[in-house]
Motif scaffolding. Sequence first.
Motif, short mmCIF file in Angstrom:
data_model
loop_
_atom_site.label_atom_id
_atom_site.label_comp_id
_atom_site.label_asym_id
_atom_site.label_seq_id
_atom_site.Cartn_x
_atom_site.Cartn_y
_atom_site.Cartn_z
N LEU A 110 1.32 -7.23 2.23
CA LEU A 110 1.16 -5.89 1.69
C LEU A 110 2.33 -5.03 2.15
CD1 LEU A 110 -2.66 -5.39 2.31
CD2 LEU A 110 -1.53 -6.14 0.21
N LEU A 111 2.94 -4.32 1.22
CA LEU A 111 4.10 -3.51 1.57
C LEU A 111 3.67 -2.29 2.38
CD1 LEU A 111 6.22 -3.51 -1.71
CD2 LEU A 111 6.41 -5.00 0.28
N PRO A 112 4.38 -1.97 3.45
CA PRO A 112 4.06 -0.77 4.21
C PRO A 112 4.45 0.49 3.44
CG PRO A 112 6.04 -1.80 5.07
CD PRO A 112 5.50 -2.73 4.02
N GLU A 113 3.87 1.61 3.83
CA GLU A 113 4.18 2.88 3.19
C GLU A 113 5.67 3.17 3.30
OE1 GLU A 113 2.87 7.61 3.46
OE2 GLU A 113 1.65 6.04 4.40
N GLY A 114 6.24 3.66 2.20
CA GLY A 114 7.66 4.00 2.17
C GLY A 114 8.53 2.90 1.60
N VAL A 115 8.01 1.68 1.49
CA VAL A 115 8.75 0.59 0.87
C VAL A 115 8.34 0.51 -0.60
CG1 VAL A 115 9.19 -1.89 0.83
CG2 VAL A 115 8.96 -0.69 3.01
N ARG A 116 9.30 0.67 -1.49
CA ARG A 116 9.03 0.65 -2.92
C ARG A 116 9.05 -0.78 -3.45
NH1 ARG A 116 14.08 3.86 -4.88
NH2 ARG A 116 14.96 2.25 -3.51
N PRO A 117 8.31 -1.05 -4.52
CA PRO A 117 8.45 -2.36 -5.16
C PRO A 117 9.91 -2.70 -5.49
CG PRO A 117 6.54 -1.22 -6.04
CD PRO A 117 7.24 -0.24 -5.14
N LEU A 118 10.68 -1.69 -5.89
CA LEU A 118 12.10 -1.89 -6.21
C LEU A 118 12.85 -2.49 -5.03
CD1 LEU A 118 14.77 -1.37 -7.74
CD2 LEU A 118 14.64 1.00 -6.98
N ASP A 119 12.51 -2.10 -3.80
CA ASP A 119 13.23 -2.55 -2.63
C ASP A 119 13.03 -4.04 -2.36
OD1 ASP A 119 14.00 0.11 -2.25
OD2 ASP A 119 12.23 0.53 -1.01
N VAL A 120 11.95 -4.61 -2.90
CA VAL A 120 11.61 -6.01 -2.65
C VAL A 120 12.14 -6.93 -3.75
CG1 VAL A 120 9.70 -7.58 -2.09
CG2 VAL A 120 9.55 -5.20 -1.44
N PHE A 121 12.49 -6.37 -4.89
CA PHE A 121 12.93 -7.20 -6.02
C PHE A 121 14.08 -8.15 -5.66
CE2 PHE A 121 10.78 -4.59 -9.46
CZ PHE A 121 10.04 -5.66 -9.93
N PRO A 122 15.04 -7.76 -4.85
CA PRO A 122 16.12 -8.71 -4.54
C PRO A 122 15.65 -10.00 -3.87
CG PRO A 122 16.79 -6.49 -3.96
CD PRO A 122 15.33 -6.42 -4.30
N PHE A 123 14.43 -10.03 -3.34
CA PHE A 123 13.92 -11.20 -2.65
C PHE A 123 12.91 -11.98 -3.49
CE2 PHE A 123 14.94 -7.77 0.25
CZ PHE A 123 15.87 -8.38 1.09
N CYS A 124 12.59 -11.47 -4.69
CA CYS A 124 11.54 -12.06 -5.52
C CYS A 124 12.10 -13.04 -6.54
CB CYS A 124 10.77 -10.96 -6.26
SG CYS A 124 9.84 -9.85 -5.18
N ALA A 125 11.28 -14.04 -6.85
CA ALA A 125 11.61 -14.96 -7.93
C ALA A 125 11.01 -14.49 -9.24
CB ALA A 125 11.10 -16.36 -7.59
N ARG A 126 9.77 -13.93 -9.16
CA ARG A 126 9.06 -13.51 -10.37
C ARG A 126 8.20 -12.28 -10.06
NH1 ARG A 126 7.32 -19.12 -13.57
NH2 ARG A 126 9.08 -20.38 -12.82
N HIS A 127 7.79 -11.62 -11.14
CA HIS A 127 6.88 -10.46 -11.04
C HIS A 127 5.73 -10.67 -12.02
CE1 HIS A 127 5.30 -6.44 -12.04
NE2 HIS A 127 5.68 -6.09 -10.83
N LEU A 128 4.52 -10.42 -11.55
CA LEU A 128 3.32 -10.52 -12.38
C LEU A 128 2.75 -9.12 -12.56
CD1 LEU A 128 0.90 -12.05 -13.70
CD2 LEU A 128 -0.08 -12.21 -11.39
N GLY A 129 2.62 -8.67 -13.82
CA GLY A 129 2.11 -7.32 -14.03
C GLY A 129 1.99 -6.96 -15.49
N LYS A 130 1.87 -5.66 -15.72
CA LYS A 130 1.70 -5.15 -17.08
C LYS A 130 3.05 -4.77 -17.68
CE LYS A 130 0.94 -0.30 -15.70
NZ LYS A 130 1.97 0.34 -16.55
N PRO A 131 3.09 -4.55 -19.00
CA PRO A 131 4.32 -4.04 -19.60
C PRO A 131 4.59 -2.62 -19.13
CG PRO A 131 2.79 -4.90 -21.27
CD PRO A 131 2.03 -4.78 -20.00
N GLY A 132 5.78 -2.35 -18.66
CA GLY A 132 6.14 -1.01 -18.19
C GLY A 132 7.64 -0.87 -18.11
N PHE A 133 8.15 0.28 -18.55
CA PHE A 133 9.61 0.44 -18.64
C PHE A 133 10.29 0.24 -17.29
CE2 PHE A 133 13.51 2.76 -18.19
CZ PHE A 133 14.20 2.47 -19.36
N SER A 134 9.85 0.97 -16.27
CA SER A 134 10.57 0.93 -14.99
C SER A 134 10.47 -0.45 -14.34
CB SER A 134 10.06 2.01 -14.05
OG SER A 134 10.54 3.28 -14.46
#
Length: 355
Positions: free
Chosen positions: A251-275
């Motif tokens: 679980l990401l701690p407060e202040g860490v955005r999902p954007l900050d973790v993307f460089p370490f991710c292989a895939r993302h599971l979620g809904k359609p969304g622009f950002s």
Amino acid sequence: MLIYVCSSSHGFGHAARDVAVLQALHQLRPDWQLVLSSQLNERVLMSLIGEAPIQIRPCRWDVGMVQADALGSDPDSTLLALEHLHQQLPDLVRAEAEWIRSCGRPALVLGDIPPAAAALAARLDAPLVWMSNFGWDDIYAPFGGAFLRHAEQARASYATGQLLLRCPFDLAMDWGCPEQQLGLVCGTARSLPPDLMEALTTLDQPLIQIGFGGLGLPLDGALLERWTSCHFVMAAPHALVGDRCPANLTLLPEGVRPLDVFPFCARHLGKPGFSTFAEAMAAGVGLHVVERRDFAEVRALLDGLVRHSHHRQLSREQLMQGDWELDRPLLPPSESPLDARGARSAAEALVMQLE
């Protein structure tokens, strides 16, 4: 110069891209006063803003669509909220115009994409620029009935703009404004806390980020345990059902955005969304996208997904059953990647509009 952004309170995505543009604008014109006006939680906005000198004005400029959950809308509640908002807007426009004048600087109003931004710009006699991949006229019209009046009012407001900064994954937005096409509009990742960085970079499994926007979506934590070959990361709200946190979840701690973790991710599971799409595509992260059928923007988002991103598309039933296809290869895009400098391009366009 004062740049005043009327940011939609419909979801986190509008504020995320608006902040990215203001941050780029600060790099170009550090002496300009930058203001983000939104009803989103101040803690969320401050997390997006970081160290940038961006002021927050807590204002609700639009309704968007009231959400039943992360994958569905509530049209009846939306209509009630629209009528309530229209009673409040005249006082809001008057108050914010007075505040902007008190700052003693010439102003530009940037709307993403509340129609009421037009009323504010008119009251100030200020330039009006729109930035979006859709307008609420595009969203409301397909619902018909009472929504048609709101769609027509929105389209009339949009037609008063001097410029439209058109984002990817776009709907018609046939407002008669001069236009400039943008690339992916998103921020840049910030450094992670050292302990989180170490935890994520020493994993033996591929890292999968799960995200369903500001509302979140309840998922049975046991579904994550079915994918022991993967490690998952989630940001707040942590909408997991179950009495324990799965061992393969961080679980990401407060202040860490999902954007900050993307460089370490292989895939993302979620809904359609622009950002989410923009941030994942800019980082080269594959997208597993759950269907949504009652929001007109989704058609354009999924078209962009197929054309520009490695991806897989899932049904809601697959999501709830844990059939996430994380062990299957991503489908390749049919076209080349999109330019990821949309925030910088938008900032440069605003400078040119004024100078």
